[in-house]
Design an enzyme around this catalytic site. Structure first.
Site, PDB file in Angstrom:
ATOM      1  N   GLU A  25      -3.295   4.068   6.658  1.00 54.38           N
ATOM      2  CA  GLU A  25      -2.692   5.396   6.837  1.00 54.38           C
ATOM      3  C   GLU A  25      -3.752   6.490   6.984  1.00 54.38           C
ATOM      4  O   GLU A  25      -4.936   6.287   6.658  1.00 54.38           O
ATOM      5  CB  GLU A  25      -1.752   5.723   5.675  1.00 54.38           C
ATOM      6  CG  GLU A  25      -2.452   5.843   4.337  1.00 54.38           C
ATOM      7  CD  GLU A  25      -1.734   6.785   3.366  1.00 54.38           C
ATOM      8  OE1 GLU A  25      -1.507   7.967   3.729  1.00 54.38           O
ATOM      9  OE2 GLU A  25      -1.422   6.333   2.247  1.00 54.38           O
ATOM     10  N   LYS A 159       0.970   5.952  -8.849  1.00 54.11           N
ATOM     11  CA  LYS A 159       0.221   6.923  -9.656  1.00 54.11           C
ATOM     12  C   LYS A 159       1.162   7.571 -10.656  1.00 54.11           C
ATOM     13  O   LYS A 159       2.305   7.886 -10.328  1.00 54.11           O
ATOM     14  CB  LYS A 159      -0.344   7.985  -8.720  1.00 54.11           C
ATOM     15  CG  LYS A 159      -1.525   8.731  -9.284  1.00 54.11           C
ATOM     16  CD  LYS A 159      -2.157   9.580  -8.218  1.00 54.11           C
ATOM     17  CE  LYS A 159      -3.228   8.829  -7.456  1.00 54.11           C
ATOM     18  NZ  LYS A 159      -3.776   9.616  -6.347  1.00 54.11           N
TER      19      LYS A 159
HETATM   20  N1  PSU Z   1      -0.028   8.958  -3.633  1.00 51.22           N
HETATM   21  C1  PSU Z   1      -1.349   8.786  -3.839  1.00 51.22           C
HETATM   22  N2  PSU Z   1      -2.212   9.063  -2.838  1.00 51.22           N
HETATM   23  C2  PSU Z   1      -1.787   9.530  -1.617  1.00 51.22           C
HETATM   24  C3  PSU Z   1      -0.379   9.704  -1.417  1.00 51.22           C
HETATM   25  C4  PSU Z   1       0.453   9.397  -2.450  1.00 51.22           C
HETATM   26  O1  PSU Z   1      -1.744   8.361  -4.909  1.00 51.22           O
HETATM   27  O2  PSU Z   1      -2.605   9.793  -0.719  1.00 51.22           O
HETATM   28  C5  PSU Z   1       0.111  10.178  -0.076  1.00 51.22           C
HETATM   29  C6  PSU Z   1       0.563   8.978   0.787  1.00 51.22           C
HETATM   30  O3  PSU Z   1       0.295   9.263   2.150  1.00 51.22           O
HETATM   31  C7  PSU Z   1       2.070   8.958   0.540  1.00 51.22           C
HETATM   32  C8  PSU Z   1       2.364  10.433   0.454  1.00 51.22           C
HETATM   33  O4  PSU Z   1       2.804   8.322   1.563  1.00 51.22           O
HETATM   34  O5  PSU Z   1       1.279  10.989  -0.270  1.00 51.22           O
HETATM   35  C9  PSU Z   1       3.688  10.714  -0.235  1.00 51.22           C
HETATM   36  O6  PSU Z   1       3.994  12.054  -0.101  1.00 51.22           O
HETATM   37  P1  PSU Z   1       5.441  12.587  -0.557  1.00 51.22           P
HETATM   38  O7  PSU Z   1       5.473  12.398  -2.047  1.00 51.22           O
HETATM   39  O8  PSU Z   1       5.456  14.016  -0.127  1.00 51.22           O
HETATM   40  O9  PSU Z   1       6.450  11.724   0.164  1.00 51.22           O
END
Ligand code: PSU
Ligand code: MN
Length: 304
Positions: A25, A159
């Site tokens: 990604e 996380k």
């Molecule tokens: N969690 C992490 N590192 C990240 C992300 C999430 O520990 O880099 C990033 C990933 O790209 C994930 C996105 O798909 O954040 C999720 O964002 P949201 O919670 O806005 O859907």
């Protein structure tokens, strides 16, 4: 060929000849880490994939196209540019039709990987159900996408800025198998522990490849979430992280951060307040995920 899909020649050749390909990604590059460590990490992760005999395909949006496989110059651009959109599923038609630059989240990356025919995707951490979701309704589109798109995800667990228990419940509801590699406990990104037992455990990459093959041959749509614990030497104690997470959540609430800004805000806050220790752990675990994910991709390609 899909009108909005551009696959790099090397990736296309690998897909046509049945060689293993690993999707990566780009949100992690543009919004997850500071420059220049983000670009160094992206390049080193691609090298780990190659060293295992697989072809890396970093996914992003550029010039009105979903791009599968970026050059070193493009990776540098995504790591440096300030105007890069964070693109989840709902942002895709806007960013593509407006010809904006977009870094893809887990949800958007897996959708584009599926369009290209890639079955294995390596990342750091997925989005999930946020703490306080009962009132905020903040649940990442990563989870709904995982229920319907046939691309396996290798991550270091979830996380603990998220509610790990609720995220595991949601994954169960969506019929998504969660398999931890080599231990009984589900890991929490920086830490090998989370306080939650993993729903499933497998100890070899060939067993994981066989499970992927079986799931999809059964016609069961969606991902398998493969949780790969951070290496012991790079682990940060969950209790140590918890302080920083609590402070980050309080700051987010005080500054009224909402919507797609929540996750990047929390990640940035924690990185700034752990003096680089979390960044080093983050890089180590992604490289380790790339190693295990590539081995799974190789094993999977040998089954087919
Ligand atoms: N969690 C992490 N590192 C990240 C992300 C999430 O520990 O880099 C990033 C990933 O790209 C994930 C996105 O798909 O954040 C999720 O964002 P949201 O919670 O806005 O859907
Ligand atoms: Mn959200």
């Amino acid at each position: 060929m899909h009108p909005y899909l551009t696959i790099a020649a090397e990736v296309q050749a690998a897909l046509q000849s049945g060689q293993p390909v690993v999707a990566l990604e780009s949100t992690i590059i543009s919004h997850g880490m500071p420059y220049p460590r983000n670009v160094e990490t992206a390049l080193s992760v691609e090298k780990v994939v190659r060293d295992q005999g697989a072809i890396p395909a970093t996914i992003a949006i550029l010039d009105g196209q979903c791009r599968v496989g970026l050059s070193a110059e493009e990776l540098e651009y995504f790591g440096k540019a300030k105007d890069v959109w964070k693109v989840s599923l709902r942002d895709m038609p806007y960013v593509i039709s407006q010809q904006l630059v977009g870094a893809t989240t887990v949800a958007a990356t897996m959708r584009i990987a599926a369009m290209a025919g890639i079955r294995i995707f390596v990342t750091g951490g997925i989005g999930g159900v946020h703490r306080g979701a009962a009132s905020s309704m903040d649940i990442s589109a990563d989870l709904t996408e995982m229920g319907q798109t046939n691309v396996a995800i290798v991550s270091a667990g979830v996380k603990s800025i998220l509610d790990i228990g609720l995220t595991l419940e949601y994954l169960e509801t969506k019929g998504i198998p969660v398999v931890t590699f080599g231990q009984d406990e589900f890991p929490s990104f920086y830490s090998r522990k989370s306080g939650f037992k993993s729903p499933l455990r497998l100890d070899t990459v060939t067993d994981i490849a066989a499970m992927l093959n079986t799931k999809w041959q059964l016609g069961l749509e969606g991902t398998i979430l493969i949780a790969n614990p951070v290496p012991v030497t790079q682990e940060i104690e969950a209790s140590e992280m918890e302080e920083h997470i609590k402070a980050a959540l309080e700051a987010a609430s005080a500054q009224q951060i909402s919507g797609k800004e929540v996750t990047p805000f929390l990640l940035q806050y924690i990185a700034n307040h752990t003096k680089g220790e979390s960044l080093e752990a983050n890089i180590a675990l992604i490289r380790h995920n790339a190693l295990v994910g590539s081995q799974i991709a190789v094993a999977f390609s040998q089954l087919k």
